[in-house]
Design a protein around this motif. Structure first.
Motif, PDB file in Angstrom:
ATOM      1  N   ASP A  57       0.841  -1.207   0.000  1.00  0.00           N
ATOM      2  CA  ASP A  57       0.000   0.000   0.000  1.00  0.00           C
ATOM      3  C   ASP A  57       0.873   1.252   0.000  1.00  0.00           C
ATOM      4  OD1 ASP A  57      -2.698   1.312   0.412  1.00  0.00           O
ATOM      5  OD2 ASP A  57      -1.579   2.135   2.116  1.00  0.00           O
ATOM      6  N   SER A 212      -3.021   1.804  10.266  1.00  0.00           N
ATOM      7  CA  SER A 212      -2.504   2.060  11.625  1.00  0.00           C
ATOM      8  C   SER A 212      -3.069   1.091  12.669  1.00  0.00           C
ATOM      9  CB  SER A 212      -2.746   3.512  12.045  1.00  0.00           C
ATOM     10  OG  SER A 212      -1.916   4.378  11.303  1.00  0.00           O
ATOM     11  N   LYS A 222       5.782  -0.117  23.685  1.00  0.00           N
ATOM     12  CA  LYS A 222       6.711   0.867  24.293  1.00  0.00           C
ATOM     13  C   LYS A 222       5.993   1.780  25.282  1.00  0.00           C
ATOM     14  CE  LYS A 222       9.729   1.588  20.261  1.00  0.00           C
ATOM     15  NZ  LYS A 222      10.008   2.540  19.166  1.00  0.00           N
ATOM     16  N   ARG A 234       7.463   7.130  16.724  1.00  0.00           N
ATOM     17  CA  ARG A 234       7.253   8.079  15.630  1.00  0.00           C
ATOM     18  C   ARG A 234       6.210   9.138  15.966  1.00  0.00           C
ATOM     19  NH1 ARG A 234       3.081   5.182  12.051  1.00  0.00           N
ATOM     20  NH2 ARG A 234       1.666   6.904  11.724  1.00  0.00           N
ATOM     21  N   ASN A 298       5.623  -8.458  12.801  1.00  0.00           N
ATOM     22  CA  ASN A 298       4.258  -8.222  12.315  1.00  0.00           C
ATOM     23  C   ASN A 298       3.820  -9.285  11.311  1.00  0.00           C
ATOM     24  OD1 ASN A 298       4.468  -6.061  13.970  1.00  0.00           O
ATOM     25  ND2 ASN A 298       4.552  -4.514  12.364  1.00  0.00           N
TER      26      ASN A 298
HETATM   27  N1  LIG Z   1      -5.473   5.755   4.392  1.00  0.00           N
HETATM   28  C1  LIG Z   1      -4.881   6.509   5.267  1.00  0.00           C
HETATM   29  O1  LIG Z   1      -5.298   7.662   5.508  1.00  0.00           O
HETATM   30  C2  LIG Z   1      -3.687   5.990   5.994  1.00  0.00           C
HETATM   31  C3  LIG Z   1      -3.201   6.681   7.126  1.00  0.00           C
HETATM   32  C4  LIG Z   1      -2.110   6.149   7.806  1.00  0.00           C
HETATM   33  C5  LIG Z   1      -1.513   4.980   7.368  1.00  0.00           C
HETATM   34  N2  LIG Z   1      -1.976   4.359   6.243  1.00  0.00           N
HETATM   35  C6  LIG Z   1      -1.322   3.113   5.742  1.00  0.00           C
HETATM   36  O2  LIG Z   1      -1.143   2.209   6.816  1.00  0.00           O
HETATM   37  C7  LIG Z   1       0.234   1.841   6.912  1.00  0.00           C
HETATM   38  C8  LIG Z   1       0.579   1.485   8.342  1.00  0.00           C
HETATM   39  O3  LIG Z   1       0.326   2.611   9.163  1.00  0.00           O
HETATM   40  P1  LIG Z   1       1.165   2.859  10.481  1.00  0.00           P
HETATM   41  O4  LIG Z   1       2.601   2.917  10.152  1.00  0.00           O
HETATM   42  O5  LIG Z   1       0.566   4.035  11.161  1.00  0.00           O
HETATM   43  O6  LIG Z   1       0.874   1.510  11.293  1.00  0.00           O
HETATM   44  P2  LIG Z   1       0.969   1.200  12.845  1.00  0.00           P
HETATM   45  O7  LIG Z   1       1.235  -0.246  12.926  1.00  0.00           O
HETATM   46  O8  LIG Z   1      -0.219   1.713  13.579  1.00  0.00           O
HETATM   47  O9  LIG Z   1       2.202   2.028  13.360  1.00  0.00           O
HETATM   48  C9  LIG Z   1       3.530   1.745  13.007  1.00  0.00           C
HETATM   49  C10 LIG Z   1       4.391   2.018  14.229  1.00  0.00           C
HETATM   50  O10 LIG Z   1       4.158   0.972  15.148  1.00  0.00           O
HETATM   51  C11 LIG Z   1       5.358   0.577  15.744  1.00  0.00           C
HETATM   52  N3  LIG Z   1       5.569  -0.837  15.423  1.00  0.00           N
HETATM   53  C12 LIG Z   1       5.409  -1.462  14.248  1.00  0.00           C
HETATM   54  N4  LIG Z   1       5.653  -2.773  14.384  1.00  0.00           N
HETATM   55  C13 LIG Z   1       5.990  -2.967  15.666  1.00  0.00           C
HETATM   56  C14 LIG Z   1       6.338  -4.095  16.420  1.00  0.00           C
HETATM   57  N5  LIG Z   1       6.387  -5.313  15.878  1.00  0.00           N
HETATM   58  N6  LIG Z   1       6.617  -3.947  17.744  1.00  0.00           N
HETATM   59  C15 LIG Z   1       6.553  -2.738  18.308  1.00  0.00           C
HETATM   60  N7  LIG Z   1       6.215  -1.630  17.655  1.00  0.00           N
HETATM   61  C16 LIG Z   1       5.940  -1.744  16.338  1.00  0.00           C
HETATM   62  C17 LIG Z   1       6.448   1.482  15.225  1.00  0.00           C
HETATM   63  O11 LIG Z   1       6.509   2.507  16.205  1.00  0.00           O
HETATM   64  P3  LIG Z   1       7.843   3.201  16.692  1.00  0.00           P
HETATM   65  O12 LIG Z   1       7.779   4.506  16.028  1.00  0.00           O
HETATM   66  O13 LIG Z   1       7.627   3.268  18.169  1.00  0.00           O
HETATM   67  O14 LIG Z   1       9.010   2.378  16.286  1.00  0.00           O
HETATM   68  C18 LIG Z   1       5.887   2.035  13.951  1.00  0.00           C
HETATM   69  O15 LIG Z   1       6.329   3.342  13.728  1.00  0.00           O
HETATM   70  C19 LIG Z   1       0.980   3.033   6.297  1.00  0.00           C
HETATM   71  O16 LIG Z   1       2.281   2.726   5.853  1.00  0.00           O
HETATM   72  C20 LIG Z   1       0.063   3.376   5.147  1.00  0.00           C
HETATM   73  O17 LIG Z   1       0.293   2.503   4.058  1.00  0.00           O
HETATM   74  C21 LIG Z   1      -3.056   4.833   5.559  1.00  0.00           C
END
Ligand SMILES: NC(=O)c1ccc[n+]([C@@H]2O[C@H](COP(=O)([O-])OP(=O)(O)OC[C@H]3O[C@@H](n4cnc5c(N)ncnc54)[C@H](OP(=O)(O)O)[C@@H]3O)[C@@H](O)[C@H]2O)c1
Length: 342
Positions: A57, A212, A222, A234, A298
């Motif tokens: 994505d 997310s 954390k 982040r 994940n």
């Molecule tokens: N449609 C929309 O409006 C929209 C909006 C947002 C996102 N998205 C999509 O959704 C995707 C994922 O979003 P997201 O990055 O916000 O997902 P998320 O899983 O909610 O957040 C990712 C954060 O979670 C932590 N993390 C990830 N895996 C981990 C693990 N195994 N153990 C501990 N902490 C972990 C990391 O935090 P730390 O920073 O603490 O390392 C990372 O920065 C994006 O890349 C995008 O493609 C879409």
């Protein structure tokens, strides 16, 4: 890897996809989200492929187009083995033409195809609802883009219930392609998706692609009661939006996640992702990762199931009092406001 049918369409998708908002790191906001460059992006893409996750994505706005460019390069040679979703609608640069007009969408598709080095986009999302453009104009343009072969399916993101229903009924009226999925924010921390959008998805056969799933890392383990807010997250670094955190609620959920994680021998993040898999309409969860270790964890959040008791414990820890009219609908009126899950 488990596959699920995406809404009422014929498309089967793996239950996990990989989100590329971390690719590029251009500009303050995206720099805080992630700074993955091409070499690491290739490694992450191949880790996904090895685990059976062949769905990626992205969006035009991620790092101002750089994320699409990196993804395009990382997929060279394997493009036909994967599904790519991207998005348009939001402002890129100073051009007053943005949103979901015919003019902007046709131009945006061409730009995304070029950056992704591909001749088609598998799922094209409207990143948000554009109230300035007639819904007919948007859906007619999207239908034409499907007919031209440049996009395969359309989906929406961040819509309200009425945005979705109005769009579906207009597609129906004119015989145009319909949104097959809603890419929506949904996690144990924030469950508003369940009030209106999930029942609408059940009723209309619109699948859910969750974004997310860890609430920008707040459910990653954390953030803990009695400990300082982590500086290396982040969100703490300014790379996320979303509602202000109710810390008491967050810690209650993390406590429950901790208990379940210990029982099943998984991490807090894995349990939080697995809980989402069991929710109605959810076909796919977009996992985020700032490094290989997070991605590996994940990817291993699926292939097993929480027990009914464990789900109940998490449901209860994360339950919220409904707002109107949902509290009224929950009263004993002998009516069932929620359609049966297909
Ligand atoms: N449609 C929309 O409006 C929209 C909006 C947002 C996102 N998205 C999509 O959704 C995707 C994922 O979003 P997201 O990055 O916000 O997902 P998320 O899983 O909610 O957040 C990712 C954060 O979670 C932590 N993390 C990830 N895996 C981990 C693990 N195994 N153990 C501990 N902490 C972990 C990391 O935090 P730390 O920073 O603490 O390392 C990372 O920065 C994006 O890349 C995008 O493609 C879409």
């Amino acid at each position: 890897m488990e596959y699920r049918q995406l809404g009422g369409s014929g498309l089967q998708v793996p239950v996990l996809s990989f989100g590329t908002a971390t690719f590029g790191g251009a500009g303050e906001f995206f720099k805080a989200w992630g700074q993955t460059q091409l070499d690491d992006a290739k490694k992450l893409v191949h880790l996904c492929m090895d685990a059976g996750v062949n769905f990626f994505d992205t969006a035009d706005v991620y790092s101002g187009g750089v994320a699409e460019e990196i993804l395009g390069k990382a997929l060279l040679g394997i493009r036909n083995e994967v599904l790519v979703s991207t998005k348009a609608t939001f402002k890129m640069g100073e051009d007053p033409n943005y949103g979901s007009s015919r003019f902007h969408l046709i131009r945006s598709v061409e730009n995304s195809l070029r950056r992704l080095q591909t001749d088609h986009i598998d799922i094209y999302h409207m990143h948000g609802f554009d109230g300035n453009t007639p819904v007919e104009e948007t859906l007619h343009a999207l239908d034409d883009l499907i007919s031209s072969g440049k996009i395969r399916y359309i989906a929406c993101s961040n819509f309200s219930g009425w945005h979705l229903m109005k769009s579906l009924s207009i597609s129906e009226r004119y015989g145009w392609a319909k949104y097959i999925a809603h890419q929506a924010y949904y996690s144990l921390l924030d469950r508003e998706f369940e009030w209106e959008l999930m029942p609408a998805g059940i009723d209309q056969k619109v699948g859910t692609i969750v974004w997310s799933p860890l609430a920008s890392g707040q459910l990653g383990g954390k953030f803990r009661r009695g400990q300082p807010i982590p500086a290396d997250n982040r969100r703490s670094q300014g790379g996320s939006h979303g509602p202000e955190t109710d810390f008491e609620r967050l810690y209650t959920i993390v406590d429950a996640l901790d208990d379940v994680a210990e029982e099943v021998g998984k991490s807090v993040a894995q349990v939080a992702i697995n809980w989402l898999l069991q929710r109605p309409t959810v076909a796919n969860i977009i996992i985020g990762a700032r490094n290989e270790e997070q991605l590996k964890q994940n990817l291993a959040a699926v292939g097993w199931n929480l027990t009914t008791e464990q789900v109940k414990k998490l449901d209860e820890a994360s339950a919220v009092a409904p707002i109107y009219p949902y509290w009224h609908q929950k009263q004993d009126t002998n009516l069932n406001p929620t359609p049966k899950f297909y």
